[in-house]
Motif scaffolding. Sequence first.
Motif, PDB file in Angstrom:
ATOM      1  N   CYS A 111      13.745   4.288   6.064  1.00 32.67           N
ATOM      2  CA  CYS A 111      14.096   3.394   7.160  1.00 32.67           C
ATOM      3  C   CYS A 111      12.940   2.432   7.439  1.00 32.67           C
ATOM      4  O   CYS A 111      13.147   1.245   7.616  1.00 32.67           O
ATOM      5  CB  CYS A 111      14.437   4.206   8.400  1.00 32.67           C
ATOM      6  N   ARG A 112      11.729   2.939   7.444  1.00 36.35           N
ATOM      7  CA  ARG A 112      10.545   2.116   7.721  1.00 36.35           C
ATOM      8  C   ARG A 112      10.321   1.087   6.621  1.00 36.35           C
ATOM      9  O   ARG A 112      10.068  -0.080   6.893  1.00 36.35           O
ATOM     10  CB  ARG A 112       9.325   3.031   7.865  1.00 36.35           C
ATOM     11  N   LEU A 113      10.411   1.516   5.370  1.00 36.35           N
ATOM     12  CA  LEU A 113      10.203   0.587   4.266  1.00 36.35           C
ATOM     13  C   LEU A 113      11.344  -0.416   4.151  1.00 36.35           C
ATOM     14  O   LEU A 113      11.115  -1.576   3.817  1.00 36.35           O
ATOM     15  CB  LEU A 113      10.016   1.343   2.951  1.00 36.35           C
ATOM     16  N   ASP A 114      12.555   0.026   4.423  1.00 32.86           N
ATOM     17  CA  ASP A 114      13.691  -0.899   4.409  1.00 32.86           C
ATOM     18  C   ASP A 114      13.510  -1.989   5.463  1.00 32.86           C
ATOM     19  O   ASP A 114      13.746  -3.166   5.204  1.00 32.86           O
ATOM     20  CB  ASP A 114      15.006  -0.168   4.667  1.00 32.86           C
ATOM     21  N   LYS A 115      13.083  -1.581   6.661  1.00 29.00           N
ATOM     22  CA  LYS A 115      12.856  -2.555   7.734  1.00 29.00           C
ATOM     23  C   LYS A 115      11.730  -3.519   7.367  1.00 29.00           C
ATOM     24  O   LYS A 115      11.820  -4.714   7.628  1.00 29.00           O
ATOM     25  CB  LYS A 115      12.516  -1.845   9.043  1.00 29.00           C
ATOM     26  N   ALA A 116      10.674  -2.991   6.764  1.00 21.45           N
ATOM     27  CA  ALA A 116       9.551  -3.844   6.372  1.00 21.45           C
ATOM     28  C   ALA A 116       9.977  -4.834   5.295  1.00 21.45           C
ATOM     29  O   ALA A 116       9.637  -6.021   5.359  1.00 21.45           O
ATOM     30  CB  ALA A 116       8.387  -2.992   5.876  1.00 21.45           C
ATOM     31  N   GLN A 117      10.727  -4.361   4.321  1.00 20.50           N
ATOM     32  CA  GLN A 117      11.204  -5.247   3.260  1.00 20.50           C
ATOM     33  C   GLN A 117      12.100  -6.344   3.837  1.00 20.50           C
ATOM     34  O   GLN A 117      11.967  -7.516   3.487  1.00 20.50           O
ATOM     35  CB  GLN A 117      11.962  -4.438   2.213  1.00 20.50           C
ATOM     36  N   LYS A 118      12.970  -5.974   4.751  1.00 17.99           N
ATOM     37  CA  LYS A 118      13.845  -6.958   5.394  1.00 17.99           C
ATOM     38  C   LYS A 118      13.025  -7.958   6.206  1.00 17.99           C
ATOM     39  O   LYS A 118      13.275  -9.158   6.171  1.00 17.99           O
ATOM     40  CB  LYS A 118      14.872  -6.261   6.281  1.00 17.99           C
ATOM     41  N   TRP A 119      12.008  -7.476   6.927  1.00 18.20           N
ATOM     42  CA  TRP A 119      11.167  -8.361   7.728  1.00 18.20           C
ATOM     43  C   TRP A 119      10.464  -9.377   6.821  1.00 18.20           C
ATOM     44  O   TRP A 119      10.421 -10.566   7.126  1.00 18.20           O
ATOM     45  CB  TRP A 119      10.131  -7.554   8.520  1.00 18.20           C
ATOM     46  N   ILE A 120       9.923  -8.904   5.707  1.00 20.40           N
ATOM     47  CA  ILE A 120       9.227  -9.794   4.770  1.00 20.40           C
ATOM     48  C   ILE A 120      10.181 -10.866   4.243  1.00 20.40           C
ATOM     49  O   ILE A 120       9.856 -12.052   4.232  1.00 20.40           O
ATOM     50  CB  ILE A 120       8.602  -8.983   3.615  1.00 20.40           C
ATOM     51  N   GLU A 178       5.330   6.033  -1.821  1.00 25.94           N
ATOM     52  CA  GLU A 178       6.491   6.054  -0.933  1.00 25.94           C
ATOM     53  C   GLU A 178       7.642   5.331  -1.614  1.00 25.94           C
ATOM     54  O   GLU A 178       7.448   4.328  -2.284  1.00 25.94           O
ATOM     55  CB  GLU A 178       6.172   5.387   0.404  1.00 25.94           C
ATOM     56  N   ARG A 179       8.814   5.856  -1.442  1.00 29.75           N
ATOM     57  CA  ARG A 179       9.990   5.259  -2.074  1.00 29.75           C
ATOM     58  C   ARG A 179      10.912   4.703  -1.009  1.00 29.75           C
ATOM     59  O   ARG A 179      10.778   5.003   0.162  1.00 29.75           O
ATOM     60  CB  ARG A 179      10.719   6.303  -2.905  1.00 29.75           C
ATOM     61  N   LEU A 180      11.855   3.906  -1.452  1.00 31.65           N
ATOM     62  CA  LEU A 180      12.803   3.325  -0.508  1.00 31.65           C
ATOM     63  C   LEU A 180      13.856   4.330  -0.070  1.00 31.65           C
ATOM     64  O   LEU A 180      14.596   4.083   0.852  1.00 31.65           O
ATOM     65  CB  LEU A 180      13.463   2.083  -1.112  1.00 31.65           C
ATOM     66  N   GLU A 181      13.917   5.483  -0.720  1.00 31.04           N
ATOM     67  CA  GLU A 181      14.821   6.529  -0.251  1.00 31.04           C
ATOM     68  C   GLU A 181      13.979   7.702   0.237  1.00 31.04           C
ATOM     69  O   GLU A 181      12.868   7.903  -0.209  1.00 31.04           O
ATOM     70  CB  GLU A 181      15.795   6.975  -1.346  1.00 31.04           C
ATOM     71  N   GLY A 182      14.479   8.440   1.166  1.00 31.94           N
ATOM     72  CA  GLY A 182      13.736   9.569   1.707  1.00 31.94           C
ATOM     73  C   GLY A 182      13.379   9.348   3.167  1.00 31.94           C
ATOM     74  O   GLY A 182      13.953   8.517   3.848  1.00 31.94           O
ATOM     75  N   THR A 228       0.825  -1.209   0.000  1.00 28.43           N
ATOM     76  CA  THR A 228       0.000   0.000   0.000  1.00 28.43           C
ATOM     77  C   THR A 228       0.859   1.259   0.000  1.00 28.43           C
ATOM     78  O   THR A 228       0.606   2.192  -0.776  1.00 28.43           O
ATOM     79  CB  THR A 228      -0.940   0.004   1.215  1.00 28.43           C
ATOM     80  N   LEU A 229       1.874   1.297   0.845  1.00 30.41           N
ATOM     81  CA  LEU A 229       2.752   2.469   0.879  1.00 30.41           C
ATOM     82  C   LEU A 229       3.476   2.667  -0.443  1.00 30.41           C
ATOM     83  O   LEU A 229       3.627   3.796  -0.919  1.00 30.41           O
ATOM     84  CB  LEU A 229       3.755   2.345   2.027  1.00 30.41           C
TER      85      LEU A 229
END
Length: 66
Positions: free
Chosen positions: A39-48, A31-35, A25-26
Motif C-alpha cells: 500500500c505504501r509503495l503503491d501510493k508512493a509510485q502513484k504520487w511520483i 521491498e516489493r509492490l506486493e505484501g 531505497t525501499l
Amino acid sequence: NEDGGWGLHIEGHSTMFCTALSYVTLRLLGERLEGMESCRLDKAQKWILDHGSVTAIPSWGKMWLS
C-alpha cells in the motif's frame, strides 16, 4: 504523508526528491509492490507519476539517483 509521498521531515509536505529517493531505497532493500508494504509503495509510485515522474526531481537529485 497521507498523499503517498515523503517530505524532508516528519511534518514536511511531500517532495519529489524525498519521495523518489525513499521509493528507490525501499525497492533496493528488497521491498516489493506486493505484501505488507504494498500500500505504501503503491501510493508512493502513484504520487511520483501524478507529479511529473522522477524527471521532475531537481538536478542534484538526479545525480544521487545516477
